[in-house]
Design an enzyme around this catalytic site. Sequence first.
Site, PDB file in Angstrom:
ATOM      1  N   SER A  46       0.815  -1.217   0.000  1.00  0.00           N
ATOM      2  CA  SER A  46       0.000   0.000   0.000  1.00  0.00           C
ATOM      3  C   SER A  46       0.847   1.264   0.000  1.00  0.00           C
ATOM      4  O   SER A  46       0.508   2.248  -0.662  1.00  0.00           O
ATOM      5  CB  SER A  46      -0.926   0.006   1.225  1.00  0.00           C
ATOM      6  OG  SER A  46      -1.821  -1.083   1.164  1.00  0.00           O
ATOM      7  N   GLU A  69       4.747  -1.211  14.859  1.00  0.00           N
ATOM      8  CA  GLU A  69       5.221   0.125  14.502  1.00  0.00           C
ATOM      9  C   GLU A  69       6.176   0.710  15.533  1.00  0.00           C
ATOM     10  O   GLU A  69       7.128   1.422  15.178  1.00  0.00           O
ATOM     11  CB  GLU A  69       4.031   1.069  14.310  1.00  0.00           C
ATOM     12  CG  GLU A  69       3.162   0.751  13.110  1.00  0.00           C
ATOM     13  CD  GLU A  69       2.154  -0.362  13.363  1.00  0.00           C
ATOM     14  OE1 GLU A  69       2.116  -0.888  14.497  1.00  0.00           O
ATOM     15  OE2 GLU A  69       1.402  -0.712  12.438  1.00  0.00           O
ATOM     16  N   ASP A 117     -12.191   2.665   4.860  1.00  0.00           N
ATOM     17  CA  ASP A 117     -11.540   2.087   6.044  1.00  0.00           C
ATOM     18  C   ASP A 117     -12.053   2.706   7.340  1.00  0.00           C
ATOM     19  O   ASP A 117     -11.930   2.123   8.415  1.00  0.00           O
ATOM     20  CB  ASP A 117     -10.024   2.258   5.963  1.00  0.00           C
ATOM     21  CG  ASP A 117      -9.401   1.346   4.921  1.00  0.00           C
ATOM     22  OD1 ASP A 117     -10.137   0.526   4.334  1.00  0.00           O
ATOM     23  OD2 ASP A 117      -8.183   1.449   4.685  1.00  0.00           O
ATOM     24  N   ARG A 138      -4.178   8.709   0.175  1.00  0.00           N
ATOM     25  CA  ARG A 138      -4.437   7.412  -0.450  1.00  0.00           C
ATOM     26  C   ARG A 138      -4.915   7.569  -1.897  1.00  0.00           C
ATOM     27  O   ARG A 138      -4.529   6.792  -2.768  1.00  0.00           O
ATOM     28  CB  ARG A 138      -5.515   6.671   0.338  1.00  0.00           C
ATOM     29  CG  ARG A 138      -5.890   5.329  -0.268  1.00  0.00           C
ATOM     30  CD  ARG A 138      -7.047   4.687   0.484  1.00  0.00           C
ATOM     31  NE  ARG A 138      -7.245   3.301   0.082  1.00  0.00           N
ATOM     32  CZ  ARG A 138      -8.155   2.490   0.603  1.00  0.00           C
ATOM     33  NH1 ARG A 138      -8.955   2.936   1.552  1.00  0.00           N
ATOM     34  NH2 ARG A 138      -8.263   1.246   0.201  1.00  0.00           N
TER      35      ARG A 138
END
Length: 309
Positions: free
Chosen positions: A35, A56, A115, A165
């Site tokens: 992504s 992360e 999302d 995005r």
Amino acid sequence: MAEMLYQRDVYGKALVELGKINRDIVVFDADLSGSTRTSLFAKEFPERFFNFGVAEQNMMATSAGMSSCGKTVFVSTFAMFATGRAWDQVRNSVVYNNFDIKIVATHAGVTVGPDGASHQALEDLAIMRVLPNMNVVVPCDGPQTREAVMAAANTRGPFYIRLGRSKFLTIENKGEFKLGKAQVLKDGKDVTIIACGIMVEAALEAADNLGKKGISSRVINMHTIKPIDKDVIIEAAKNTSGIVVCEEHTVIGGLASSVDEIVSENCPAKVLRIGVKNRFGQSGEPSELLKEYNLTAEDIEKSALSIVS
């Protein structure tokens, strides 16, 4: 018609370009390389790419260790996870030590779309901008994404670069990208519109509509939120009737707050904010969400009209 590009596609290609000229560049990702497009670097330089999985905090802490050994580290994941989930490690391991680490986060803002709220970072600029040493950049399109990534690679110290995005319209005739130097895309004398990221396109559309009503609008692309271009803001506050600030982010702590701080200290003027106001995101198509959160050219136009009327 101007080109539409994914900023993250441009980012992935820029990483490959950098990897070929600098062997000290390494890239980290947290299980989202497809992504974020860091997969392009991984394919070309597998020995310099590290996937940390959904970890992360570990990724940020390890980037600090790698940077302490002389590497320039590009760290990527979605904006929500790069900033919110790993803020402790960003603050104490990366930025406090002023390491040469570039956090390039994708999927920021409500235009992440379906999302929903859990993945829509609306506070990331605020919590990155508040950190000493941190540079914060929000490119307005694909070509500017490449310029920002290259500038970060050539400027020692920590960066936060915010990408979207969706595909972004390429803004033409922007001029040369310089870190900390805003771009005046359109000059005007009645009202100023300052925008960053995806909102720059809407700002230009609003300015065109205002022009048809006889209102002269100045449009500024404030691609660098920190260090911010104080001079262009002060000049706009002095020589136009007011400022409309536009960002795909909460109106608290990001670009709008940056402009407020400079105007209030140097040249008090009316500042209206186009952004997310005390709400979380939600699932929806990007175009629907921009309307729901009043982030359209029409919303900018209404605010500008209220300043000049």
